[in-house]
Enzyme design. Sequence first.
Site, PDB file in Angstrom:
ATOM      1  N   GLU A   1       0.815  -1.218   0.000  1.00 32.56           N
ATOM      2  CA  GLU A   1       0.000   0.000   0.000  1.00 32.56           C
ATOM      3  C   GLU A   1       0.851   1.272   0.000  1.00 32.56           C
ATOM      4  OE1 GLU A   1      -3.016   0.007   3.014  1.00 32.56           O
ATOM      5  OE2 GLU A   1      -3.683  -2.018   2.545  1.00 32.56           O
TER       6      GLU A   1
ATOM      7  N   GLU B   1      -4.934  -8.624   0.614  1.00 32.60           N
ATOM      8  CA  GLU B   1      -5.556  -8.312   1.909  1.00 32.60           C
ATOM      9  C   GLU B   1      -7.041  -8.082   1.722  1.00 32.60           C
ATOM     10  OE1 GLU B   1      -4.006  -5.118   4.352  1.00 32.60           O
ATOM     11  OE2 GLU B   1      -1.931  -5.720   3.958  1.00 32.60           O
TER      12      GLU B   1
END
EC number: 3.2.1.147
Length: 464
Positions: free
Chosen positions: A167, A374
């Site tokens: 991320e 995720e």
Amino acid sequence: MDYKFPKDFMFGTSTASYQIEGGWNEDGKGENIWDRLVHTSPEVIKDGTNGDIACDSYHKYKEDVAIIKDLNLKFYRFSISWARIAPSGVMNSLEPKGIAYYNNLINELIKNDIIPLVTMYHWDLPQYLQDLGGWVNPIMSDYFKEYARVLFTYFGDRVKWWITFNEPIAVCKGYSIKAYAPNLNLKTTGHYLAGHTQLIAHGKAYRLYEEMFKPTQNGKISISISGVFFMPKNAESDDDIETAERANQFERGWFGHPVYKGDYPPIMKKWVDQKSKEEGLPWSKLPKFTKDEIKLLKGTADFYALNHYSSRLVTFGSDPNPNFNPDASYVTSVDEAWLKPNETPYIIPVPEGLRKLLIWLKNEYGNPQLLITENGYGDDGQLDDFEKISYLKNYLNATLQAMYEDKCNVIGYTVWSLLDNFEWFYGYSIHFGLVKIDFNDPQRTRTKRESYTYFKNVVSTGKP
């Protein structure tokens, strides 16, 4: 609908070094930016806690692996702590005990027929490198390349799945809105500079692997790109449709577009250039890639790695309290139908948003192999975590619909997380784990939740 995940579908679970390891200063590990932040500014963490011990996975990794084995998972995604490998972050001084820890973890996984999927950077930059400027300093891409070289050298004979950055957009927030370490407020430009350096670093690591290691190690590399999916508030409004597309490009095209197509999304360049002019700046806040950098970046994902939790509605406008990036000019909201009465959960479940996002990615990047790295639900920590089960069930069904009805090339799904852990600025106040951790017990006792049993059944039957 009676769809089933194919036999070769990859189920896994995910954690991150700072969130679970503990052992913050053991065996020669150096200080990282989260160590510095929680020790000098504990008030920024909701419950005033830190990751000094966390789940104590530095000592209890064999117990963790046994849990993963019991779940029958194909892989385990974990991250390496840069400062555990090289205390200052510079590769001229490696810590053998840190290297030994990850060798032991990798070997324990392989012994139990579990594939290690390794994230190189999950937000815990060595403090010395932050003192040099961190990700807003372009030199960091070279430090990262050399760090990657060490990881490939020591672990690449056994690790065949790599994520360079987890991320990167969250890392950028640490330089602009004080949402993550290093907790800086370099508004207007900090986030764009940090994003640019991470992208170049990713490209350098990918090309290094391609040239020096892939011929013998034959692994795959990607970058985990995150973000909510934005949908038009009024599906009949051209303005809202256009705004949703722009918001999605600012949210994930920012990193996906350079990796797949070599440069930032045209709409992002156009809007940031315009906003920069309006602010009287002599140049755009968004850095420009050179021709060589475009060539370096284009085609540097062997699969698309997706982190995703929720969705939002958007409409055009200037948000009075912009969550992050005012240059994109959108205001977010939620559909009341997504919420239960009198309830605003930390994660708002919008499973149809995942399906729409998978279709968006398929159309945007030519239907690449896609691994969900995720997805999960945070709650109050109860053992009977039926809200989490409901969330997982609905998101897994949305994944199946995207695979069977929309022909999206999804190859695997990773639940966040294996264990309750230090959830950044939320401390231990939110619980994502399939396994509960008693953080008041020095032994950090692990207790399986109902969601553990549920997910184990999904893995064995292929059905949500």
